[in-house]
Design an enzyme around this catalytic site. Structure first.
Site, short mmCIF file in Angstrom:
data_model
loop_
_atom_site.label_atom_id
_atom_site.label_comp_id
_atom_site.label_asym_id
_atom_site.label_seq_id
_atom_site.Cartn_x
_atom_site.Cartn_y
_atom_site.Cartn_z
N ASP B 61 0.85 -1.19 0.00
CA ASP B 61 0.00 0.00 0.00
C ASP B 61 0.88 1.24 0.00
O ASP B 61 1.64 1.48 0.94
CB ASP B 61 -0.92 -0.01 1.22
CG ASP B 61 -2.09 0.94 1.07
OD1 ASP B 61 -1.89 2.07 0.58
OD2 ASP B 61 -3.22 0.54 1.43
N SER B 111 -6.94 4.15 -1.86
CA SER B 111 -6.77 2.70 -1.97
C SER B 111 -8.03 1.96 -2.39
O SER B 111 -7.96 0.82 -2.85
CB SER B 111 -6.29 2.12 -0.64
OG SER B 111 -5.05 2.65 -0.28
N GLU B 237 -7.01 -8.19 24.66
CA GLU B 237 -5.65 -7.70 24.91
C GLU B 237 -5.65 -6.37 25.66
O GLU B 237 -4.81 -6.15 26.53
CB GLU B 237 -4.91 -7.53 23.56
CG GLU B 237 -3.44 -7.19 23.70
CD GLU B 237 -2.72 -7.20 22.37
OE1 GLU B 237 -3.37 -7.43 21.33
OE2 GLU B 237 -1.49 -6.96 22.36
N ASP B 335 1.99 2.57 3.70
CA ASP B 335 1.19 3.78 3.46
C ASP B 335 1.10 4.64 4.71
O ASP B 335 1.25 5.87 4.64
CB ASP B 335 -0.20 3.32 3.01
CG ASP B 335 -1.14 4.48 2.74
OD1 ASP B 335 -0.89 5.24 1.79
OD2 ASP B 335 -2.13 4.62 3.48
N ASP B 376 -0.94 0.04 -4.88
CA ASP B 376 -2.20 0.67 -5.28
C ASP B 376 -1.97 2.10 -5.77
O ASP B 376 -2.64 2.58 -6.66
CB ASP B 376 -3.22 0.62 -4.14
CG ASP B 376 -2.66 1.03 -2.79
OD1 ASP B 376 -1.44 1.35 -2.70
OD2 ASP B 376 -3.41 1.02 -1.81
#
Lengths: 234, 540
Positions: B61, B111, B237, B335, B376
């Site tokens: 990306d 994207s 978590e 990205d 992309d």
């Protein structure tokens, strides 16, 4: 102007803090009282050509959350402590019904960790201990201690509310500015007339991961938030 | 014109790496021989014209050409070489084309339409996931979306009895993986709580779990756990609440609706998965995006697998299907690091994507598996100045024969890597003082805002440039200078590369529209016969 306002708000809060983190438990394991407070912040630059800043803001504390809001109600922040001890942090844009979340994975990358004691009391035990006890007094009918000293080269004068575990005032001076934080009102959270936005209502806000801003170039809220609104001045 | 890159890369790399290891630069004769060998090898290159049994599509990306070049050097310098002679794993692929990334309505795309083009063969509008451009942005009606949805290569793979998987370091509901399996006119509707009231189009997470063609998607690994959990359930978590308002626990539904299904959220659980005993695996390792590779091991207390580990596990599960599989793997945080203006993390995540490609190629047979690596879109990331060969890629530009960094016309040093815009602008921001900016905003713990790096919303004009030191610019948190002050660095519009190997890889050549990627995959998998027959029939 709203964005600039919240930035100044954030700056004020940051300035109000002190640089040392501590794992010490200021409450010695006790549950801190749930409170609603209203504070005034006054920043006076040494350079008289610079503008003084006055801000009023709200502070709400529960056992596992700290929430703030600027006086006009448009912006705030919330820290929530989970049962696992992690702290979720979100900036709140109430007028847009939007919360911007700073995710744990990215906070770790940024070496950011939140000190719950400091969040909920504004001073860590280590910071408080480093200030010299001067005298007892009473402020707003509450037991208080005057403490003074220097932290990181800045002179500090703190009126500490012993039972509430919060400052009634903090005056910090350095060569650049004087920053004064002063408590205006304090009340139990249950009885206060100043109510925070509920966690349930915040849960209904639009939630945005701050990491996604770069990919939300056409989103009206992000556009507004990221737009430059004139030059920033210090 | 056929782009043949593999052999030249191998020849030059081999010669040069050997020379560097011997602390001896190639001779003129070495260079000549390497060049000649490239041509001779190219003459022996034979296209693989078989149909592909499997297709793996890797997407970096935001991995523009400058990112690949810088990552190649970054990786090579970590291996002890000058760096320039190095090749990332996918740079050794034999076939290369350039992809035009614009969307129907954007010169510089995001994207969503770019991935839509890659997996459906049709360009669309910004923010659209596998729906055509004729509908409104944020179209709320499920009926309208259904009438305008574009079939994806993943869906076609499932319809043809193949297995399918998506792997990403971003949320698995983020645009790139989502375009493979979801149809919506708003990429941000990842959970039901993200949609406006009255919208009937399903949210992206629900579309992933409800996907029902041929038994559903087999593998989904990445981030984005919060979008799969109801707001009455806390994250295992971190203890924060899930983001679903409809009460659905999609992780539980994944397990209950499939046979031999598992859901995992940490590395120990992931490592315990036996691919031979698991047919459906959902792994969600963070509430949102997973860690940057540079931070993954040090900062994730629950542990999360690397992109390489997720990729190889996915292949081991998918390859059990004798009909083959389609797998999409995204290096999603390249990205994000670029948006943050931090080259180090962009390069180290690209390095990890290359490692994932290398590991995948070792597991598969290139005779029957088409592997494509592309991006992309690009970013406004530049490599400039005249640094000497082997100059640290994150460092100050220092020219040939110079004893100190090259100076600009202000008498100040500058870096090789820079951004045209973004948060590295050196004027004072509302978050950091004038001068160099850093990924880690130096805030006070407690009573200070969290931060995704440096994301300012206002700046003062810069006065001159900062005086940069080697220590400052080579620090992993340094934000390279940008010309235009912006809170987040932007995508760029120039073409990106497509690297390919395996069956029908030779169909990538020249400069092509981004949607051609789908058509090559469809041709390789034999999905085009019906279309061609249909077209032929229509022409009659």
């Amino acid at each position: 102007m709203k964005i600039i306002t919240v930035l100044k708000f954030t700056v004020c809060l940051t300035i109000a803090s002190f640089s040392l983190a501590s794992d010490a438990d200021i409450s010695n394991g006790q549950v801190l009282p749930e409170l609603a407070c209203r504070y005034e912040m006054h920043i006076v630059p040494q350079d008289k050509s610079q503008t003084e800043i006055h801000k009023t803001w709200y502070f709400w504390r529960t056992a596992n959350s700290v929430q703030t809001q600027d006086a006009d109600g448009g912006h705030g922040e919330i820290w929530q402590r989970s049962t696992t001890g992690n702290i979720q942090y979100r900036k709140l844009y109430h007028n847009d019904k939007t919360a911007v979340e700073y995710m744990p994975a990215d906070n770790a990358s940024n070496n950011i960790s939140f000190d719950w004691i400091k969040l909920s009391s504004m001073l860590s035990q280590q910071e408080l201990d480093s200030l010299k006890y001067v005298k007892k007094s009473e402020i707003m009918g509450k037991r208080s201690e005057l403490r003074t000293g220097k932290i990181d080269g800045q002179s500090l004068e703190v009126q500490w509310l012993v039972d509430e575990k919060l400052p009634a005032s903090i005056i910090r001076k350095d060569g650049v500015r004087t920053v004064e934080l002063r408590l205006l009102d304090i009340a139990p959270l249950l009885t206060t007339q100043y109510k925070p936005v509920s966690v349930a209502d915040i849960g209904n806000y639009r939630q945005i991961d701050a990491t996604d801003f770069g990919d939300m170039e056409n989103d009206p809220f992000v556009k507004k938030l990221m737009a430059v609104e004139g030059q920033h001045t210090h | 014109m056929l782009f043949v890159k593999n052999l030249s890369v191998v020849a030059v790399t081999t010669l040069l790496i050997v020379s560097i290891a011997q602390a001896d630069e190639p001779s003129p004769e070495d260079w000549f021989k390497a060049g000649r060998k490239t041509v001779v090898d190219a003459m022996h290159l034979h296209p693989n014209v078989r149909h592909a049994k499997n297709v793996i599509l890797f997407v970096g990306d935001g991995m523009g050409v400058s990112t690949i070049t810088a990552s190649r050097i970054f990786d090579g310098q970590q291996k002890g070489g000058h760096g320039e002679e190095n090749s990332l794993s996918f740079e050794k692929f034999p076939y290369l084309a350039l992809s035009k990334t614009y969307s129907v309505n954007q010169q510089t795309p995001d994207s969503a339409p770019t991935m839509t083009a890659m997996v459906t063969g049709v360009k669309s509008n910004d923010g659209f996931l596998s729906v055509n451009h004729t509908i409104l942005r944020s179209e709320p009606s499920a009926g309208v979306i259904d009438a305008n949805k574009l079939a994806t290569i993943l869906e076609q793979a499932k319809q043809n009895g193949m297995s399918a998987g998506v792997v990403s370091t971003a949320r698995i509901t983020h645009a790139t993986p989502a375009a493979c399996y979801a149809h919506t006119a708003n990429r941000d509707w990842e959970a039901d709580s993200d949609r406006p009231a009255g919208a009937t189009v399903p949210d992206i997470a629900a579309q992933l779990v409800d996907y029902n063609i041929s038994g559903g998607i087999e593998v989904a690994l990445g981030g984005g756990r919060a979008r799969f959990l109801p707001n009455t359930v806390t994250d295992p978590e971190y203890g924060s609440a899930g983001k679903r308002k409809d009460g659905r626990d999609l992780t539980a539904e994944w397990v209950s609706k499939h046979s031999k299904a598992n859901y995992v959220w940490n590395k120990a659980q992931f490592d315990a998965i036996d691919p031979n005993k698991t047919d459906h695996l959902l792994g969600l390792f963070e509430p949102s995006h997973v860690h940057y590779e540079a931070d993954r091991v040090a900062h994730d207390k629950a542990g999360e697998p690397s992109l390489t580990e997720m990729t190889t596990k996915a292949i081991d599960i998918l390859k059990k299907n004798s009909n083959g599989y389609f797998l999409m793997v995204e290096g999603g945080r390249i990205d994000h690091a670029h948006h943050a203006g931090n080259a180090f993390r962009a390069l180290s995540d690209t390095q990890q994507l290359a490692a994932a490609v290398e590991a995948a190629v070792k597991k598969i047979n290139l005779e029957d598996t088409l592997v494509i690596v592309t991006a992309d879109h690009s970013h406004v990331f530049t490599i400039g100045g005249y640094p000497v060969r082997g100059n640290p890629i994150l460092g100050l530009a220092q020219g040939v024969g110079e004893a100190s960094p090259t100076l600009d016309l202000l008498g100040l040093p500058y870096t090789t890597l820079n951004y045209a815009n973004g948060p590295g602008y050196t004027g004072a921001s509302n978050q950091q003082v004038a001068g160099s900016k850093t990924f880690t905003t130096p805030v006070t713990p407690g009573w200070a805002s969290g931060s995704e790096g440096h994301t300012p919303t206002s700046y003062s004009a810069a006065i001159g440039r900062p005086t940069l030191s080697k220590e400052t610019v080579e620090h992993h948190d340094y934000l390279q200078e940008s010309i235009v002050p912006m809170g987040a660095e932007t995508h760029a519009a120039e073409d990106v590369a497509i690297f390919a190997n395996g069956p029908q890889a030779h169909l990538f050549h020249g400069i092509v529209e981004q949607n051609v990627i789908y058509h090559v995959m469809a041709e390789a998998l034999g999905f085009t016969k019906h279309h061609d027959h249909h077209d032929h029939h229509n022409r009659k």
